[in-house]
Design an enzyme around this catalytic site. Structure first.
Site, PDB file in Angstrom:
ATOM      1  N   CYS A   2      18.477  12.745 -15.662  1.00 48.00           N
ATOM      2  CA  CYS A   2      18.999  13.273 -15.019  1.00 48.00           C
ATOM      3  C   CYS A   2      19.002  14.093 -16.242  1.00 48.00           C
ATOM      4  O   CYS A   2      18.252  14.702 -16.698  1.00 48.00           O
ATOM      5  CB  CYS A   2      20.034  12.851 -13.974  1.00 48.00           C
ATOM      6  SG  CYS A   2      20.665  14.438 -13.054  1.00 48.00           S
TER       7      CYS A   2
ATOM      8  N   HIS B 175      17.465   8.955  -9.803  1.00 47.90           N
ATOM      9  CA  HIS B 175      18.754   8.248 -10.840  1.00 47.90           C
ATOM     10  C   HIS B 175      18.320   6.986 -10.213  1.00 47.90           C
ATOM     11  O   HIS B 175      19.043   6.227  -9.242  1.00 47.90           O
ATOM     12  CB  HIS B 175      20.434   8.095 -10.220  1.00 47.90           C
ATOM     13  CG  HIS B 175      20.733   9.735 -10.859  1.00 47.90           C
ATOM     14  ND1 HIS B 175      21.477   9.777 -11.890  1.00 47.90           N
ATOM     15  CD2 HIS B 175      21.010  10.906  -9.957  1.00 47.90           C
ATOM     16  CE1 HIS B 175      22.122  10.639 -12.427  1.00 47.90           C
ATOM     17  NE2 HIS B 175      21.042  11.479 -11.159  1.00 47.90           N
TER      18      HIS B 175
ATOM     19  N   GLU C  29      18.716   3.999 -11.300  1.00 48.15           N
ATOM     20  CA  GLU C  29      20.970   2.899 -11.876  1.00 48.15           C
ATOM     21  C   GLU C  29      21.700   3.665 -10.413  1.00 48.15           C
ATOM     22  O   GLU C  29      22.402   2.941  -9.862  1.00 48.15           O
ATOM     23  CB  GLU C  29      21.146   3.714 -12.552  1.00 48.15           C
ATOM     24  CG  GLU C  29      22.496   4.947 -12.603  1.00 48.15           C
ATOM     25  CD  GLU C  29      20.912   6.451 -12.340  1.00 48.15           C
ATOM     26  OE1 GLU C  29      19.685   6.344 -12.647  1.00 48.15           O
ATOM     27  OE2 GLU C  29      22.128   6.911 -12.499  1.00 48.15           O
TER      28      GLU C  29
END
Lengths: 942, 260
Positions: free
Chosen positions: B95, B221, B223
């Site tokens: 990002c 994302h 994560e």
């Protein structure tokens, strides 16, 4: 001076242009002009080489932008160029200056940023002025250029102590003084001050009067709700004390850690951590500058969390808004009021930009519409934090240093505390422009990071935020039990020229005050340096029991802490409750299907996806119950679920309850409903009603009017009764009064508004559910009683009916339902649950169907009903404490055995055909899901 | 072998904790390095195997997303980064980290001079978007983070305002030819369509790597999807195996373990 103008390259979409174009028709400009939008920067020094380097290296994106140096800029009639007023902080310029310095570019000048809108056609001057005012410029913080901007350098403040002689002046003159200085103090308070100084035999200084006014303001002291109220003969000595605090005091719950004494309420989470929660109102600033108002609302409540105990880490935000209808005719907006759609869009953008930049997920909220919010929108911002066990208390001692950290101090936000304690009128925009602030989330983010490290290293003993009242309130509160002295010239300033009083009462954002032992000063300095956070040591806590301020070694203030904090005379106010009759109405509905669609598309019920998706609701990776759920992730969830620790399955559930229509007729029932709805919402996802704490937020009109104060008293009684009976203790709260707007010919008070925010702790997030229908094999049941309760309903809003009976709450029955549903979710009997609230069970069922992308085949004929029955009432009645549940097919018997002594009814099953069918005896309402989803989703897509 | 990850952190970084959590889950140890401290103390990355630039709003994204971070990184750390890459190590930008990598010229770096060749512009919607998207995975890409181990289509969340991938035709062709396109927005079935493009990215590009495959940048994302409860309405689905996001971190660690 050099000016550069930046445009987007050919073929690249310019969003600013698009946004202006799409909004022009909305303000009545329908000829679709061509527009050029340019970002402009003015540099105060004539060094082309350096300016080119700054622009190329830092400012422009060469792939999509190009720039030109403009030698002779002009401001013709078809152009609106605008920028921030002098003294209003522009975060972009701060970052730019910082980047220039860090990259080692030598530029010792100033930079100003503006925006330039060039219209292809020549409008009349009035038309351009109209567009500029209505669409482009917010006069509170921005201005339109008609000549080059000047790089003003503030002049150093030349010290001169101002004293005001109040010894022998009469009541009228005292009140004149209160109004002139925007002290917002009444005559009794002014006389108390006069008495104090007469005893001391000296004149007060200006800064002393300001400090007393801040400390005694409605905003800081909550005079109305702590004062004496004569309620139709009943003497209420402190309304909050005898309702809200009382419910908490009498609570038998053992999870409370710290309630009503800190910036947020704290409850137990597990052996390692506590959870804290605070919700603020930020109404007045949001009315004038919605973007900045909402930003600073979020920024403020996040600082409350950072300032709770020795500081908590924010892990989730909430927001609830009330606006006037967005289709309010433009031509009928009174002078001094922004259009509700502009307010709504500004508020959403403010919450978005601040929350997202802070890296805090916005996980729960709601938006409500009623035209009496026209002059006073209501903006509630909440934040939840996690803090290690042991950091829940703080204590500053004499000899410790007073350190201010974070943002610099400027003229922004002067008189915010006193301003928010008065009514708005059409001149508010002009007189209180200083009271509105612009936020800078990154300043707050880095301060947060630095503070958490300093907290974990135990480098400070106490902390509080600089909110309303600025340093005056923060240091006044921290030093209340000790004493303090401050050298005001040591405070870091944004620019020169602030008077000593302005420094002291400025409400510039992103600042906090901490108390540091002298031996830790160097260590904490290193932490701040590491995170590039500015700080200043400005004074010391003392033994003196008084507050003493200096400016360049001149004493400017000396006040007893006792007088400052306890000298406020308790106001005596009168309250009358005007009971409003509630009778059944014989409504008549011609076309049931179109009425249903109008209810579904009502502003309050329509999908909020457009808003929710602008908020990062997943940052930090803890959001395991999201605001949008279901097969297509577009159905509204009842409550958010957060898993605060990465290595544990323990969770918290966050919900809210609010209704803006019930209170107009019955504020007592409105309060019951708010608590009932908040608990119901969290139970629907698997929250535990017996491990739930709640927060109250009041927003009401002018409490000096006895009938409005009567409504407040009745609502407070309702809050006590419900909280006591559910045994859901209040842990924190906030009130915002004087939400009235004075027009020439009338005064608009907002509807009685109470927001209840609820927080539940659960052991295992794996045992949470969502509201979307999971399978057509599972039966759907309605739990709870249905009555003819359509007063204040969305149906009557749609039909334009003002009467009817407002829903009541049978609290013991509600509690029984919620405990049972909680247990059945834990046992796996229930796989989906949805609360029935605005719009009634037809809307709740439809939302469950949308979530699963199923149809429904429901027979409503057997719904227990204590009254003469009719189809419409069953569909749309807003009776409380009802939950629709989808029961796992092989556990239906267990479900029935468990639910036995509670009112319930089997409705039917979900279907694959995407047709929603509500049957009632020989009647049928049939709706094709695919026909209604788009209009429901697009009503609030701007 | 202990795998060391340097997490580059600056004012406005805000996805650091979940990124750290993801790397920890696959056995790496993470050290957070504050960029200004790295510059001030003239630290290098020689002891690390992986550098991660997490999501957030570095310096507020006030000028444009990732720009100031990129300027500082390339101005002060270009040589250290090149040495790091020359020893075969990995960099991932997620990002805001992706925005930093393209604005510093490290990605896609087709001509090898670290010139800025592509950008991530404002979303076509003009606003921030938080949404789960379908991604087509190019398992043939040269990226070391993919390693032929991901399903052909995956789901991950995006959360950004400036994620529209913009590049000229020549650059896009080179990216294709060099197998540098790693992720593209697609529909449920893996078709790359306009409707499945959430932000107007050219060629639906969501993530790219450099020519060597050592640097990965992506807008989604990973994560935020390292356990099933992070999946939206996880209650509706039956899960088997690891959550998708974790695979990307696992591949990076595995690559380091096997090749360095």
């Amino acid at each position: 001076m050099i000016k550069i103008e930046i445009i987007t390259r050919d073929g690249i979409k310019n969003h600013d242009e698009e946004k202006i174009k799409s909004n022009l028709p909305f303000i009545g400009i329908k000829d679709n002009p061509d527009i050029r939008f340019k970002k402009c920067y003015y540099f105060s020094l004539d060094n082309n080489e350096i300016v080119n380097r700054i622009v190329k290296e830092i400012i422009i994106d060469p792939i999509i932008e190009e720039y030109t140096i403009v030698n002779n800029t002009d401001y013709p009639l078809n152009v609106v160029e605008y920028g921030y007023m002098t003294g209003v902080m522009d975060p972009v310029i701060l970052t730019l200056n910082d980047a220039i310095e860090r990259l080692g570019i030598i530029f010792k000048g100033d930079i100003i940023r503006t925006f330039r809108v060039e219209f292809s056609k020549n409008y009349e001057k009035e038309d351009i002025d109209y567009i500029a005012k209505k669409l482009l410029i917010n006069g509170t913080v921005q201005y339109r250029l008609n000549t080059y901007p000047t790089f003003k350098k503030g002049k150093e403040f030349e010290f001169k102590l101002i004293e005001i002689d109040i010894a022998n002046i009469g009541d009228d003159n005292l009140m004149d003084l209160s109004n002139k200085m925007v002290l917002s103090l009444n005559i009794n308070e002014m006389k108390e001050i006069q008495k104090y100084y007469n005893k001391l035999n000296r004149k007060p200084t200006d800064i002393e009067l300001e400090t007393i006014a801040q400390t005694w303001s409605e905003h800081c002291k909550h005079k109305t709700l702590n004062g004496n109220i004569d309620f139709e003969g009943e003497n209420i000595n402190g309304l909050l004390k005898s309702t809200i605090f009382k419910a908490t005091k009498e609570s038998k719950r053992d999870f409370l850690v710290s309630v009503f004494k800190d910036n947020a309420g704290i409850i137990k989470f597990d052996d390692k951590n506590h959870i804290c929660f605070k919700v603020e109102t930020h109404n007045h600033p949001s009315a004038l500058e919605p973007y900045g108002g909402a930003e600073t609302g979020i920024g403020g409540v996040v600082r409350d969390i950072m300032g709770t105990g020795k500081g908590a880490k924010p892990i989730a935000n909430t927001d609830v808004f009330c606006f006037a209808n967005p289709d309010y005719p433009h031509t009928e907006i009174p002078i001094g009021i922004l259009h509700p759609k502009r307010i709504a869009m500004g508020v959403v953008a403010g919450v978005r930009d601040y929350g997202n930049r802070m890296g805090i997920p916005t996980v729960n909220g709601s938006i409500h519409f009623h035209n009496d919010y026209l002059g006073n929108p209501v903006v509630f911002c909440g934040s939840i934090g996690i803090m290690p066990v042991g950091t829940e208390t703080k204590h500053s001692s004499p000899g410790e240093k007073i350190v201010v950290i974070g943002g610099r101090t400027g003229k922004d936000g002067i008189h915010g505390a006193t301003f928010s304690s008065i009514s708005l009128n059409d001149e508010s925009e002009a007189i209180s422009s200083n009271a509105v602030q612009i936020g800078n989330a990154i300043t707050e983010k880095k301060m947060l990071d630095a503070l958490l490290e300093a907290r974990d290293k135990n480098l400070y003993t106490a902390i509080t935020d600089c909110g309303a009242g600025g340093l005056s309130s923060a240091i006044g509160e921290m030093g209340e039990n000790t004493g303090a002295f401050v050298e005001l010239s040591d405070v870091l300033l944004k620019y020169k020229g602030l008077t000593y009083t302005e420094i002291w009462i400025s409400e510039a954002q992103e600042r906090m005050v901490i108390s540091v032992k002298p031996e830790n000063i160097n260590k904490i300095r290193d932490v701040f340096k590491k995170y590039n956070v500015e700080y200043a040591e400005i004074g010391e806590f003392t033994n003196g029991k008084n507050l003493v301020l200096f400016y360049k070694c001149n004493k400017v203030l000396e006040l007893d802490m006792e007088f400052l904090h306890n000298g406020l005379p308790k106001p005596n106010k009168k309250a009358i409750y005007k009971k409003r009759e509630q009778n059944k109405v014989n409504h008549k509905i011609n076309n049931l299907k179109s009425t249903f669609i109008s209810v579904l598309n009502n502003w309050t019920i329509a999908s909020k996806e457009w808003v929710i998706r602008q908020y990062d609701h997943e940052v930090q990776g803890r959001t395991v119950g999201k605001p949008l759920i279901g097969e297509k992730q577009d159905a509204p969830s009842d409550a958010a679920v957060i898993k605060p620790e990465y290595d544990s399955l323990k969770g918290i559930v966050i919900s809210n309850g609010i209704n803006v229509r019930y209170g107009i007729t019955d504020p007592y029932k409105m309060a019951l409903c708010a608590i009932d709805e908040a608990i119901r919402n969290l139970v629907c996802v698997g929250g535990n009603p017996d491990y739930t704490a709640i927060l109250d937020n009041y927003s009401f009109g002018n409490p000096d009017k006895p009938e409005i104060l009567g409504d407040i008293v009745m609502a407070s009684k309702g809050l006590y009764d419900a909280a006591k009976s559910f045994d859901t203790p209040f842990i924190s709260g906030k009130d915002s009064l004087y939400n009235e707007f004075k027009l020439k010919d009338k005064t608009i008070n907002i509807p009685p508004t109470i927001l209840i925010s609820a927080l539940s702790v659960i052991d295992d997030v794996q045992l949470t559910i969502t509201s979307d229908i999971k399978s057509s094999k599972n039966p759907v049941y309605l739990i709870g009683n249905t009555h003819n309760e359509l007063g204040g309903s969305i149906l009557y809003d749609v039909l334009g009916i003002s009467g009817g009976i407002v829903p009541n709450v049978d609290v013991p029955m509600a509690q029984k339902i919620y405990r049972t549903v909680f247990r059945m979710i834990q046992n796996g009997y229930i796989v989906s649950a949805h609360d029935s609230s605005e719009g009634g069970i037809s809307i709740a069922a439809t939302e469950m169907a949308i979530g699963g992308r199923f149809g429904l085949d429901f027979d409503l004929s057997n719904i227990p009903f204590d009254d003469e029955q009719d189809f419409e009432t069953i569909l749309f009645s807003e009776s409380t404490s009802r939950i629709l549940v989808e029961v796992k097919s092989n556990m239906e018997d267990d479900f029935i055995n468990t639910i036995r002594d509670i009112s319930y009814c089997k409705l039917g099953y979900a279907t694959f055909d995407r047709l929603i069918r509500f049957k009632y005896k020989d009647k049928l309402l049939e709706i094709d899901l695919t026909e209604i989803i788009e209009s429901w989703k697009s009503a609030l897509r701007w | 072998m202990k795998i060391n990850v340097s997490l580059l952190y600056t004012e406005g970084t805000n996805c650091n904790l979940e990124t750290e959590n993801a790397f920890r889950k696959v056995g790496a140890s993470v050290e957070t390095k504050i960029l200004s401290e790295v510059i001030r103390k003239n630290e290098n990355f020689d002891k690390s195997h992986i550098i991660v630039i997490p999501g957030g709003f570095s310096y507020g994204d006030d000028i444009s997303a990732g720009k100031v971070f990129a300027d500082l990184l390339i101005h002060y750390k270009r040589d250290d980064i090149n040495r790091f890459l020359n020893s075969g190590k990995l960099i991932i930008g997620i990002c805001n980290g992706f925005q930093v990598l393209v604005k510093s010229g490290l990605l896609p770096n087709i001509d090898g001079n670290e010139n800025v060749e592509v950008t991530l512009a404002f979303n076509d919607s003009g606003t921030f978007i938080d949404k789960w998207v379908n991604l087509k995975v190019n398992n043939n890409s040269v990226s070391k983070f993919i390693n032929h181990s991901l399903p052909d289509t995956i789901e991950l969340p995006i959360a950004h305002a400036e994620g529209k991938f913009v590049a000229n035709k020549r650059i896009i062709k080179s990216l294709n030819d060099n197998r540098q396109i790693v992720f593209q927005y697609c529909d449920k079935k893996g078709n790359i369509t306009d409707k499945s493009n959430p932000n107007g990215s050219y060629s639906n590009i969501a993530g790219i790597c450099d020519i060597s495959g050592q640097i990965l940048g992506l807008m989604p994302h990973p994560e935020r999807y390292v356990e099933i409860y992070q999946y939206p309405s996880w209650q509706r689905k039956h899960f088997s195996g690891d959550s998708i996001g974790i695979l990307i971190f696992n591949n990076a660690v595995k690559y380091v373990r096997e090749n360095l």
